[in-house]
Design a protein around this motif. Structure first.
Motif, PDB file in Angstrom:
ATOM      1  N   ASN A 267      -5.585   8.048  -6.963  1.00 14.67           N
ATOM      2  CA  ASN A 267      -6.017   8.456  -5.624  1.00 14.67           C
ATOM      3  C   ASN A 267      -5.120   9.538  -5.013  1.00 14.67           C
ATOM      4  OD1 ASN A 267      -7.791   8.314  -3.604  1.00 14.67           O
ATOM      5  ND2 ASN A 267      -6.987   6.416  -2.668  1.00 14.67           N
ATOM      6  N   LEU A 268      -4.950  10.596  -5.750  1.00 17.64           N
ATOM      7  CA  LEU A 268      -4.019  11.640  -5.322  1.00 17.64           C
ATOM      8  C   LEU A 268      -4.768  12.783  -4.631  1.00 17.64           C
ATOM      9  CD1 LEU A 268      -2.057  11.592  -8.670  1.00 17.64           C
ATOM     10  CD2 LEU A 268      -1.179  10.771  -6.482  1.00 17.64           C
TER      11      LEU A 268
ATOM     12  N   GLU B  41       5.296   7.227   4.437  1.00 19.82           N
ATOM     13  CA  GLU B  41       5.822   7.048   3.073  1.00 19.82           C
ATOM     14  C   GLU B  41       7.254   7.563   2.953  1.00 19.82           C
ATOM     15  OE1 GLU B  41       2.947   8.482   3.762  1.00 19.82           O
ATOM     16  OE2 GLU B  41       1.375   7.289   2.782  1.00 19.82           O
TER      17      GLU B  41
ATOM     18  N   PHE C 281       5.498  13.985   0.403  1.00 18.54           N
ATOM     19  CA  PHE C 281       5.086  13.366   1.661  1.00 18.54           C
ATOM     20  C   PHE C 281       5.696  14.180   2.800  1.00 18.54           C
ATOM     21  CE2 PHE C 281       4.998   9.748  -1.321  1.00 18.54           C
ATOM     22  CZ  PHE C 281       3.652   9.446  -1.211  1.00 18.54           C
TER      23      PHE C 281
ATOM     24  N   HIS D 232       2.580   1.708  -3.319  1.00 19.76           N
ATOM     25  CA  HIS D 232       1.657   2.189  -4.335  1.00 19.76           C
ATOM     26  C   HIS D 232       1.480   3.700  -4.229  1.00 19.76           C
ATOM     27  CE1 HIS D 232      -2.232   2.924  -6.362  1.00 19.76           C
ATOM     28  NE2 HIS D 232      -1.726   2.054  -7.228  1.00 19.76           N
ATOM     29  N   ARG D 233       1.373   4.189  -3.006  1.00 17.92           N
ATOM     30  CA  ARG D 233       1.213   5.639  -2.828  1.00 17.92           C
ATOM     31  C   ARG D 233       2.466   6.386  -3.287  1.00 17.92           C
ATOM     32  NH1 ARG D 233      -1.540   4.055   1.746  1.00 17.92           N
ATOM     33  NH2 ARG D 233       0.139   4.485   3.223  1.00 17.92           N
TER      34      ARG D 233
ATOM     35  N   SER E 195       2.510   6.436  -6.979  1.00 24.27           N
ATOM     36  CA  SER E 195       1.485   7.309  -7.544  1.00 24.27           C
ATOM     37  C   SER E 195       1.946   8.761  -7.502  1.00 24.27           C
ATOM     38  CB  SER E 195       0.171   7.146  -6.774  1.00 24.27           C
ATOM     39  OG  SER E 195      -0.250   5.803  -6.861  1.00 24.27           O
ATOM     40  N   TYR E 196       2.571   9.143  -6.397  1.00 27.25           N
ATOM     41  CA  TYR E 196       3.110  10.510  -6.305  1.00 27.25           C
ATOM     42  C   TYR E 196       4.227  10.708  -7.344  1.00 27.25           C
ATOM     43  CZ  TYR E 196       0.885  12.010  -1.886  1.00 27.25           C
ATOM     44  OH  TYR E 196       0.004  12.411  -0.929  1.00 27.25           O
TER      45      TYR E 196
ATOM     46  N   SER F 263       6.089  11.314   7.727  1.00 25.54           N
ATOM     47  CA  SER F 263       5.025  10.446   7.185  1.00 25.54           C
ATOM     48  C   SER F 263       5.580   9.046   6.943  1.00 25.54           C
ATOM     49  CB  SER F 263       4.489  11.023   5.879  1.00 25.54           C
ATOM     50  OG  SER F 263       5.530  11.050   4.926  1.00 25.54           O
TER      51      SER F 263
ATOM     52  N   ALA G  70       0.848  -1.197   0.000  1.00 26.22           N
ATOM     53  CA  ALA G  70       0.000   0.000   0.000  1.00 26.22           C
ATOM     54  C   ALA G  70       0.883   1.245   0.000  1.00 26.22           C
ATOM     55  CB  ALA G  70      -0.904  -0.024   1.222  1.00 26.22           C
ATOM     56  N   ILE G  71       1.907   1.238   0.825  1.00 26.09           N
ATOM     57  CA  ILE G  71       2.808   2.396   0.872  1.00 26.09           C
ATOM     58  C   ILE G  71       3.528   2.573  -0.461  1.00 26.09           C
ATOM     59  CG2 ILE G  71       5.003   3.182   1.853  1.00 26.09           C
ATOM     60  CD1 ILE G  71       4.103   2.602   4.525  1.00 26.09           C
TER      61      ILE G  71
END
Ligand SMILES: Cc1ncc(C[n+]2csc(CCOP(=O)(O)OP(=O)(O)O)c2C)c(N)n1
Ligand SMILES: [Mg+2]
Length: 886
Positions: free
Chosen positions: A422-423, A444, A438, A77-78, A81-82, A442, A74-75
């Motif tokens: 999902n930004l 991430e 981030f 992926h974020r 995405s960024y 955080s 999950a991390i």
């Protein structure tokens, strides 16, 4: 299989059942063994079984064999995405106000391939590890900046200056060590050079290790290649070498997004299958990474192989079109081809079908492929990863033919990109395309940092300097500064070989010398080094060489120092680049001397020489058998009259055309000092000749002029009445100039000052620099260029002769206050004796003398009739055709 009709399905089934049983009970290795035995038996019994290097169009690693990623998905992926968003943002923002271009679609397709590498695989140099080397695909640069920004390595201001480098805050369009010397390591954007250089880098690392210069054992070379890029012969031309040399420290990742710039890479075929056969045929370990995890359940249910059959049948042009449409389209035109398959996906929604992902977008599958690749022994590995070009761009570019150059996205596309990944960007900010970071603390940011720290630090990062070397002083070359003596006639090539011999024995730098030859050692008289230094081979010598009983036998050795490249100039040049940048990549300076036929130098590997400049390479290139008339007998393809001109196009290439042993000694010694003690990012191109002659002693105080490009060789004795000329000569043609001075004196009573020009290129650079300063300082006392200062107190017109095109010597015209007449060898070469060639190209002593008289006549220092007299006396036909035209 469709090629073979099944005449007996029952028998076929029995064989298949037997195989199935072996697979289940004894495993795939036993099954493989039995199959190989059966094929071997059939071939020995006379059956013709053509080789096929292809396997089915599915992943090489079956799900059960996949190594699982330890990461937090999950991390990751974020983070990814960024990274995607920022890469896109910097291109869009850069293009809003300026029109500087940039690429979104390439990195969009490759983001996950890079992310898994950065998070889990690529070591930075540290106490524990020498560091991996990653050749990043040029057009993915924005994605790499984006990650560096999130880690605080680059600022928002720098991102906003993507492709705007002039003010000093910008980021290079592509990986350029010249422009970002602390960041980029390898210039890759000229397609094909990255893969070629990566292969030779991996090989050079084995060389360093075998010779005990650096421990490179755990280190890997990763090279990202575009699937369109493999069209370049440079990309594929050396893959056989990588396999032959068993470069298991080399991993290629071919990003198969099925598109290049104009459209599909292989619309009517399948690039992954084509490359599988090429690489397997060449002896590589091939890992196909075609389908993502969402396909696994479908493939598991495909017991009859119908889905696989469809996957095989479908061509890349269709696969591309599917990803430019939607789930309903894929259902109808892909699965719809066979009713059973339509049935198979009946309970999936269109969205489920759309989610069926490709291998190169699946972090789990990528992790499994990478970990298999790093563990593989004895062969290089290529990962063929299937991706979608412009992934996430939706209607603005995803899988569309125009996507490569797409640098604009409307609000609707941006919003759908934001939603897809999902930004956290509100609607009212979307048009600003803000960068995403981030926050400090955080999960991430911590995750990214911790993973990099565990791998030794940040990447990409480039080392600027290594420990300086202690190079020998000029006195070490004392023997070369004296006259060679009566009857000791040698060529500058022989002088070079002797100088090299001194260097390899030097206690400080001997070990660092890397002689590189592309099957031309005997041409240059270097065969003595075979035995003395040995030719490096990773396996030593497995045979008794034919000439073992001779003193200078052909010795291959694991500790050998010479790199024998075979007939492969691009490979030799890539080895040279690897050695010439060793100070940065391996923290230890190496001193490569790559000697080649000058004609097969720059014009053969020009783009690599340019990349060497960008790479801040330090080393010596030696253009052997240089000159249009000096290499007698070889002819049009061999006789070079322009390599210095090409060398002059590379800003950090310092080039010389020495005539005498002491000139070469002075130039090489200073080159060693500048590159390895001072660590200047320059490299040398020096031409050598194969004409034998005696070498005089160095005139007192000549060093400075030799290095600047000219010095007074002898001064003509003249009283006030005697007409005088300034004669300039370069390389062996200097000797014709010296002879011409004698003719002028004896036959016409003209005195000559003779100048040896070691580098018209360097003289021009100095002149340009001086003129520039004068232009910008109009009221200051004007500076004199070096050429001007040499002639300030000299009288008489200036005449130059070289063995190169006239434009080579013509370069200094602007800095000469007097009339200037240039002789040179424009035109195609041809074979004959040196004497005949020099007469043909009008650069021999007689032409030099005639030119000098003409120059004096033009200045009214002699009657014109004297020139006519000389033409007659020297047997020159004024109606002889121009050599350029014949
Ligand atoms: C020697 C050379 N020729 C042409 C180009 C121009 N060019 C840049 S990218 C590109 C297409 C690249 O396609 P591919 O290798 O598939 O990379 P992708 O962007 O699809 O990942 C071309 C032709 C170049 N950079 N270098
Ligand atoms: Mg491509």
């Amino acid at each position: 299989m469709d090629r073979f009709p099944d005449h007996d399905p029952q028998e076929t089934q029995e064989w298949l059942d037997a195989l199935e049983a072996v697979l289940e009970q004894e495993g795939p290795e036993r099954a493989h063994y039995l199959l190989e035995r059966l094929i071997d038996k059939a071939r020995r019994s006379g059956a013709y079984l053509p080789f096929s290097a292809n396997t089915a169009y599915v992943n090489t690693i079956p799900p059960a064999k996949e190594e699982h990623s330890p990461g937090d998905h999950a991390i990751e992926h974020r983070i990814r995405s960024y990274a995607r968003w920022n890469a896109l943002a910097m291109v869009l923002r850069a293009n809003k106000n300026t029109n500087v271009g940039g690429h979104i679609a390439s990195f969009a397709s490759a983001a996950t391939l890079y992310d898994v590498g950065f998070n889990h695989f690529w070591h930075a140099p540290s106490e524990k590890h020498g560091g991996d080397l990653v050749y990043i695909q040029g057009h993915s640069a924005p994605g790499i900046y984006s990650r560096a920004f999130m880690l605080g390595r680059l600022t928002e201001e720098q991102l906003d200056h993507f492709r705007q480098e002039v003010g000093g805050k910008g980021l290079s369009s592509y990986p350029h060590p010249w422009l970002m010397p602390d960041f980029w390591q390898f210039p890759t954007v000229s397609m094909g050079l990255g893969p070629l250089m990566a292969i030779y880098q991996a090989r050079f690392m084995k060389y360093l290790h075998d010779r005990g210069v650096a421990n490179t054992e755990e280190r890997k070379v990763w090279c990202f290649v575009g699937d369109g890029e493999v069209d370049e012969p440079e990309s594929m031309g050396a893959i056989g070498i990588a396999a032959r040399e068993k470069l298991d420290n080399l991993i290629f990742v071919v990003n198969c997004n099925l598109q290049r710039l104009d459209g599909p890479v292989r619309g009517n075929g399948k690039i992954i299958q084509e490359l599988e056969a090429d690489f397997r045929g060449a002896g590589w370990n091939v890992i196909k990474l075609i389908w993502g995890s969402y396909w696994d359940p479908l493939l598991a249910r495909d017991t009859k192989g119908l889905l696989q059959k469809l996957m095989d049948e479908c061509v890349d042009g269709e696969y591309q079109t599917f990803k430019s449409k939607d789930g309903a389209y894929v259902r109808k035109y892909f699965f719809g081809k066979y009713p059973e398959l339509l049935e198979m996906v009946a309970n999936m929604t269109d969205d489920d079908i759309w989610r069926l992902n490709r291998g190169g977008h699946d972090p789990h599958k990528i992790y499994a492929a990478y970990s298999a690749a790093v563990k593989h022994k004895g062969q290089p590995t290529v990962i063929l990863a299937k991706t979608v070009k412009g992934y996430g761009m939706g209607e603005a570019g995803e899988s569309q033919n125009i996507t490569h150059q797409q640098k604009k996205m409307g609000t609707i596309s941006l919003k759908s990109f934001r939603d897809r990944f999902n930004l956290p960007i509100p609607d009212d900010k979307i048009e600003e395309v803000p960068y995403l970071e981030f926050a400090e603390g955080s999960p991430e940011l911590n995750y990214m940092r911790e993973h990099r720290m565990a791998l030794g630090g940040y990447l990409p990062a480039r080392r600027r300097k290594a420990e300086p070397l202690v190079v020998p002083p000029l006195s070490a070359f004392d023997a070369f500064l004296k006259a060679s003596g009566e009857g000791r006639e040698v060529s500058t090539t022989m002088v070079f070989v002797r100088l090299l011999n001194v260097l390899v024995k030097d206690k400080n730098i001997g070990k660092h010398i890397v002689p590189i030859v592309p099957d031309e050692s005997r041409t240059f008289g270097m065969e003595g080094m075979f035995r003395q230094l040995g030719i490096w081979s990773s396996v030593g010598q497995l045979y008794t060489p034919q000439d073992a009983d001779q003193l200078m036998f052909y010795k291959e050795d694991r500790n050998g120092q010479i790199l024998q490249e075979g007939i492969c100039e691009p490979g030799a040049m890539s080895s040279w680049i690897a050695a010439a940048t060793s100070y940065s990549m391996h923290g230890v300076s190496m001193i490569p001397f790559y000697i080649f036929y000058s004609m097969f130098g720059f014009q053969r590997v020009g783009d690599l020489a340019w990349a060497a400049g960008d790479s801040r390479a330090r080393g010596f290139l030696l253009g052997g058998t240089s000159g249009r008339t000096t290499l007698n007998g070889e002819g049009l393809q061999h006789e070079d009259g322009h390599s210095h001109l090409i060398a002059s196009t590379i800003p950090n290439c310092v080039s010389y055309d020495p005539a005498f042993a002491y000139e070469l000694a002075v130039i090489m010694q200073d080159g060693l000092r500048r590159m390895y003690t001072e660590q200047e990012d320059i490299f040398y191109y020096i031409t050598l000749m194969n004409e034998n002659y005696a070498h005089p002693a160095m005139p007192n105080g000549a060093e400075e002029g030799i290095l600047k490009g000219m010095y007074l060789f002898t001064e003509g004795q003249a009283d006030k009445e005697t007409p005088k000329v300034q004669l300039l000569g370069s390389g062996t043609i200097l000797r014709e100039v010296i002879a011409a001075a004698e003719l002028l004196k004896q036959d016409f009573g003209v005195a000559s000052d003779i100048w040896s020009i070691t580098s018209f290129n360097q003289l021009r650079r100095d002149g340009i620099e001086t003129n520039r300063w004068n232009l910008l300082h109009p009221e200051a006392k004007p500076r004199l260029s070096y050429v001007e200062s040499c002639f300030r107190e000299r009288s008489g017109p200036v005449v130059a002769a070289t063995d190169y095109m006239k434009v080579y010597a013509d370069q200094i015209r602007a800095f000469l206050p007097k009339s200037y007449l240039v002789l040179g060898t424009d035109g195609f070469g041809r074979s004959d004796t040196r004497e005949a060639l020099r007469r043909f190209f009008e650069v021999d002593r007689y032409y030099v003398a005639v030119a000098a008289l003409k120059a004096l006549a033009d200045e009214e220092m002699l009657p014109k009739a004297k020139v006519t007299e000389a033409l007659k006396k020297y047997g020159i036909n004024p109606d002889k055709p121009n050599p350029v035209t014949v």
